[in-house]
Design a protein around this motif. Structure first.
Motif, PDB file in Angstrom:
ATOM      1  N   GLN A 265       0.829  -1.204   0.000  1.00 23.02           N
ATOM      2  CA  GLN A 265       0.000   0.000   0.000  1.00 23.02           C
ATOM      3  C   GLN A 265       0.864   1.255   0.000  1.00 23.02           C
ATOM      4  O   GLN A 265       0.551   2.243  -0.676  1.00 23.02           O
ATOM      5  N   GLN A 266       1.978   1.217   0.724  1.00 16.70           N
ATOM      6  CA  GLN A 266       2.879   2.359   0.750  1.00 16.70           C
ATOM      7  C   GLN A 266       3.545   2.566  -0.608  1.00 16.70           C
ATOM      8  O   GLN A 266       3.682   3.695  -1.086  1.00 16.70           O
ATOM      9  N   VAL A 267       3.941   1.497  -1.252  1.00 14.29           N
ATOM     10  CA  VAL A 267       4.607   1.595  -2.550  1.00 14.29           C
ATOM     11  C   VAL A 267       3.652   2.086  -3.631  1.00 14.29           C
ATOM     12  O   VAL A 267       3.986   2.953  -4.442  1.00 14.29           O
ATOM     13  N   ILE A 268       2.433   1.548  -3.636  1.00 18.87           N
ATOM     14  CA  ILE A 268       1.473   1.843  -4.704  1.00 18.87           C
ATOM     15  C   ILE A 268       0.698   3.124  -4.428  1.00 18.87           C
ATOM     16  O   ILE A 268       0.254   3.808  -5.353  1.00 18.87           O
ATOM     17  N   GLY A 269       0.545   3.456  -3.158  1.00 20.95           N
ATOM     18  CA  GLY A 269      -0.201   4.662  -2.813  1.00 20.95           C
ATOM     19  C   GLY A 269      -1.634   4.388  -2.429  1.00 20.95           C
ATOM     20  O   GLY A 269      -2.353   5.304  -2.015  1.00 20.95           O
ATOM     21  N   GLU A 270      -2.086   3.167  -2.555  1.00 25.52           N
ATOM     22  CA  GLU A 270      -3.420   2.741  -2.129  1.00 25.52           C
ATOM     23  C   GLU A 270      -3.425   1.224  -2.060  1.00 25.52           C
ATOM     24  O   GLU A 270      -2.440   0.559  -2.407  1.00 25.52           O
ATOM     25  N   ASP A 271      -4.536   0.674  -1.615  1.00 23.17           N
ATOM     26  CA  ASP A 271      -4.665  -0.776  -1.534  1.00 23.17           C
ATOM     27  C   ASP A 271      -4.519  -1.371  -2.938  1.00 23.17           C
ATOM     28  O   ASP A 271      -5.264  -1.006  -3.852  1.00 23.17           O
ATOM     29  N   PRO A 272      -3.555  -2.281  -3.152  1.00 23.89           N
ATOM     30  CA  PRO A 272      -3.386  -2.854  -4.492  1.00 23.89           C
ATOM     31  C   PRO A 272      -4.621  -3.601  -4.977  1.00 23.89           C
ATOM     32  O   PRO A 272      -4.816  -3.749  -6.194  1.00 23.89           O
ATOM     33  N   MET A 273      -5.467  -4.069  -4.050  1.00 17.39           N
ATOM     34  CA  MET A 273      -6.682  -4.762  -4.474  1.00 17.39           C
ATOM     35  C   MET A 273      -7.638  -3.811  -5.195  1.00 17.39           C
ATOM     36  O   MET A 273      -8.363  -4.213  -6.098  1.00 17.39           O
ATOM     37  N   ASN A 274      -7.628  -2.533  -4.799  1.00 17.17           N
ATOM     38  CA  ASN A 274      -8.434  -1.555  -5.534  1.00 17.17           C
ATOM     39  C   ASN A 274      -7.978  -1.461  -6.984  1.00 17.17           C
ATOM     40  O   ASN A 274      -8.795  -1.389  -7.916  1.00 17.17           O
ATOM     41  N   ARG A 275      -6.661  -1.460  -7.171  1.00 13.29           N
ATOM     42  CA  ARG A 275      -6.113  -1.370  -8.532  1.00 13.29           C
ATOM     43  C   ARG A 275      -6.414  -2.657  -9.311  1.00 13.29           C
ATOM     44  O   ARG A 275      -6.683  -2.614 -10.510  1.00 13.29           O
ATOM     45  N   ALA A 276      -6.324  -3.804  -8.642  1.00 11.01           N
ATOM     46  CA  ALA A 276      -6.617  -5.068  -9.326  1.00 11.01           C
ATOM     47  C   ALA A 276      -8.062  -5.082  -9.822  1.00 11.01           C
ATOM     48  O   ALA A 276      -8.341  -5.486 -10.962  1.00 11.01           O
ATOM     49  N   VAL A 277      -8.987  -4.640  -8.984  1.00  9.33           N
ATOM     50  CA  VAL A 277     -10.391  -4.554  -9.396  1.00  9.33           C
ATOM     51  C   VAL A 277     -10.547  -3.577 -10.550  1.00  9.33           C
ATOM     52  O   VAL A 277     -11.259  -3.842 -11.528  1.00  9.33           O
ATOM     53  N   ILE A 428      -9.895 -12.453 -11.098  1.00  4.08           N
ATOM     54  CA  ILE A 428      -9.123 -11.413 -10.408  1.00  4.08           C
ATOM     55  C   ILE A 428     -10.070 -10.433  -9.737  1.00  4.08           C
ATOM     56  O   ILE A 428      -9.869 -10.037  -8.570  1.00  4.08           O
ATOM     57  N   TYR A 429     -11.108 -10.018 -10.456  1.00  6.50           N
ATOM     58  CA  TYR A 429     -12.086  -9.094  -9.868  1.00  6.50           C
ATOM     59  C   TYR A 429     -12.682  -9.707  -8.596  1.00  6.50           C
ATOM     60  O   TYR A 429     -12.767  -9.044  -7.546  1.00  6.50           O
ATOM     61  N   ALA A 430     -13.081 -10.973  -8.668  1.00  7.95           N
ATOM     62  CA  ALA A 430     -13.711 -11.622  -7.517  1.00  7.95           C
ATOM     63  C   ALA A 430     -12.747 -11.725  -6.347  1.00  7.95           C
ATOM     64  O   ALA A 430     -13.102 -11.388  -5.201  1.00  7.95           O
ATOM     65  N   GLU A 431     -11.534 -12.176  -6.604  1.00  4.77           N
ATOM     66  CA  GLU A 431     -10.590 -12.362  -5.500  1.00  4.77           C
ATOM     67  C   GLU A 431     -10.187 -11.038  -4.868  1.00  4.77           C
ATOM     68  O   GLU A 431     -10.124 -10.920  -3.633  1.00  4.77           O
ATOM     69  N   ALA A 432      -9.892 -10.034  -5.692  1.00  7.76           N
ATOM     70  CA  ALA A 432      -9.489  -8.733  -5.145  1.00  7.76           C
ATOM     71  C   ALA A 432     -10.624  -8.110  -4.340  1.00  7.76           C
ATOM     72  O   ALA A 432     -10.391  -7.450  -3.320  1.00  7.76           O
ATOM     73  N   THR A 433     -11.858  -8.328  -4.776  1.00 12.33           N
ATOM     74  CA  THR A 433     -13.006  -7.825  -4.016  1.00 12.33           C
ATOM     75  C   THR A 433     -13.072  -8.487  -2.648  1.00 12.33           C
ATOM     76  O   THR A 433     -13.224  -7.813  -1.619  1.00 12.33           O
ATOM     77  N   VAL A 434     -12.911  -9.788  -2.608  1.00 14.77           N
ATOM     78  CA  VAL A 434     -12.951 -10.512  -1.343  1.00 14.77           C
ATOM     79  C   VAL A 434     -11.769 -10.129  -0.461  1.00 14.77           C
ATOM     80  O   VAL A 434     -11.877 -10.104   0.772  1.00 14.77           O
TER      81      VAL A 434
END
Length: 547
Positions: A265-277, A428-434
């Motif tokens: 999160q620090q490297v990307i600037g937000e939760d990487p799961m948000n970006r994956a979705v 990917i959408y499903a897993e990142a959401t979960v």
């Protein structure tokens, strides 16, 4: 079968007679032996498109003439050195999905599947060399296609107008290979066209730095206002990269960010799961792709017409002949009591099968249309790794069309290799959401998974509760579902790592830890070692922990 890239691009690659020495000159950033200068290669307008064709061909063919005899990489059998074949084996052989009879290259395949490889494993060195070869060739193309060089050579305005897009495509291919590198090896040298050819050995880079480079390159060519951009999703010729291809790499990069980075999160600037979705969602919502009615059609000789393939490595039995990719995947999966002609090929290699645990991914779902096993004369258990009939065969990739016709050449299939599919974007959408993405919708995640299961003949039988628990005892549902949908598609190793099931004893399978019953392996094996040959020629590198 004729594919756009097969005819228009690959036919022009022979002008690039470049060979990379397998020992000593295969590290990222070291130039291959005999690389001709830009002035000798780029003598006319057509040479730029030919060179771009060679960059794409780096994922496919193994040398300057097919099927073998003038290899890009020396020191290993040319067929073993094919990019997709190496990538597939490194993602599948160390897992519960595949075993192999082959003992080539000093037993390299066996040590992969027994999870006891070391820095001298020939396949690891060849994969590192393939990544290096792609990076070096992309860098050379970018050095020689600047506006200044094009002007000085009197290149036509037509080619100059196309060049920003071609340069974006080259950068995509480099980023794709660096993603493969960061996943397999962790920190490897990041070398760009800004660094001179033939200089000192490149400096080491951390895994985080490689991750950041891949991310920045993909964002620049797919999401920026810059001049060098990939074509919009659906606008590229088949077999060439558009923005959806870049979005699929980004979605994978972000989904695996907690594995690749200590503080994602620090490297990307937000939760990487948000970006994956976000990026999986862009592929899904583009409208350029749809699920096939028949799952098997994705892996047949006319799969260039499949609507769910986002980016493929095209194969043509006449113009892209080699012993890797789908040639390997079709032939190596046939043997025993199987009749090769049923799969559009002239012989089988008696090589690849699956484990009981691979079969048990479908344990309660024998009606699953994705369950593509040949069982006659095959045992479920794998007591002898070198006996083809120990383990069910998996003829998933076939040189037969959806209409039942054999491919043009029984030795070299027309079957393309689907590197990214719409179904993977769904998962990917499903897993990142979960996993906590604030922009994900659990209702949509459930619907997407049910779309896949309905297509597989299972009905819409999944509820949100099935998806939610990623750490349940046994194997989490989403890991199982990815195993079923993406079986034998070079995702299993990274999936097991991400779910915490690859190392340790939480989950074991046949021959894990060099034990027929399966055994624990140490955590450091979640990364491959840097090849010993690289450490010998580049004093800036430091071996990965544990090796």
């Amino acid at each position: 079968m004729t594919t756009t890239i097969g005819r228009a691009f690959l036919g022009g690659t022979l002008l690039l007679a470049v060979v990379i020495g397998f020992s000593g000159c295969d590290q990222v950033g070291t130039e291959p032996k005999g690389l001709a200068s830009g002035e000798n290669i780029f003598q006319d307008d057509g040479s730029y498109k030919s060179y771009l064709g060679k960059l794409y061909a780096g994922l496919n063919v193994t040398g300057q003439s097919g099927p073998a005899g003038n290899a890009d990489i020396e020191g290993i059998d040319e067929g073993f050195s094919q990019y997709v074949r190496l990538w597939w084996q490194m993602q599948e052989l160390p897992t519960d999905e595949a075993v192999i009879t082959f003992q080539d290259a000093g037993g390299a395949p066996q040590t992969l599947q027994k999870t006891n490889w070391g820095p001298t494993n020939g396949f690891l060195s060849a994969m590192y060399a393939r990544i290096s070869f792609q990076v070096m060739q992309v860098n050379e193309f970018l050095r020689e296609s600047t506006s200044g060089k094009l002007d000085s050579r009197g290149v036509s305005q037509e080619v100059q107008d196309k060049m920003p897009r071609w340069r974006a495509e080259a950068r995509f291919l480099r980023a794709l290979s660096y993603w493969h590198g960061v996943d397999l090896f962790g920190g490897i040298p990041v070398v760009t066209q800004e660094q001179p050819r033939g200089g000192a050995p490149p400096s080491a880079n951390t895994r985080q730095e490689v991750f950041a480079f891949v991310e920045s390159e993909l964002l620049a060519i797919a999401d920026s206002e810059g001049e060098e951009n990939l074509p919009p999703t659906g606008a590229a010729p088949y077999g060439r990269a558009d923005r959806a291809a870049a979005h699929m790499v980004l979605a994978n990069l972000y989904l695996n960010a907690p594995v690749y980075l200590d503080n994602p999160q620090q490297v990307i600037g937000e939760d990487p799961m948000n970006r994956a979705v976000e990026y999986a969602g862009r592929v899904i919502d583009s409208g350029a792709f749809s699920l096939e009615t028949n799952y098997q059609d994705l892996f047949l000789a006319d799969n260039h017409t499949a609507s769910g393939v986002v980016f493929a490595v095209p194969n043509d039995g006449e113009s892209t002949q080699h012993y890797g990719g789908t040639q390997f995947l079709t032939h190596a999966a046939v043997g025993g009591d199987m009749e090769p002609s049923n799969y559009g090929i002239d012989f089988g290699y008696n090589g690849l099968r699956t484990t009981p645990e691979g079969v048990n991914l479908y344990e309660e779902e024998t009606s699953d249309d994705r369950r593509i096993f040949f069982t006659s004369g095959q045992s479920l258990e794998v007591d002898d790794l070198l006996d083809f009939q120990d383990g069910y065969a998996v003829p998933k990739y076939q040189n037969v069309t959806s209409g039942g016709q054999a491919g043009d050449n029984p030795t070299f299939p027309d079957t393309d290799y689907p590197m990214f599919r719409l179904a993977e974007a769904y998962l990917i959408y499903a897993e990142a959401t979960v996993r906590g993405a604030s922009n994900g919708d659990i209702g949509q995640a459930v619907s997407l998974v049910n779309d896949l299961r309905q297509r597989a003949g299972l009905g819409r039988d999944v509820a949100s509760s099935d998806l939610q628990d990623l750490d349940q005892s046994g194997t989490p549902f989403l890991l199982q579902e990815r195993g079923r949908e993406l079986f034998w598609e070079a995702r299993r190793r990274m999936d097991l790592i991400r779910f915490g099931r690859f190392t340790g004893s939480e989950y074991t399978w046949s021959w894990k830890g060099d034990d027929q019953a399966g055994a624990s392996i140490p955590d450091y094996r979640a990364l491959y070692p840097l090849p010993q040959s690289e450490l010998q020629v580049n004093p800036n590198l430091e071996q990965n922990t544990g090796y």
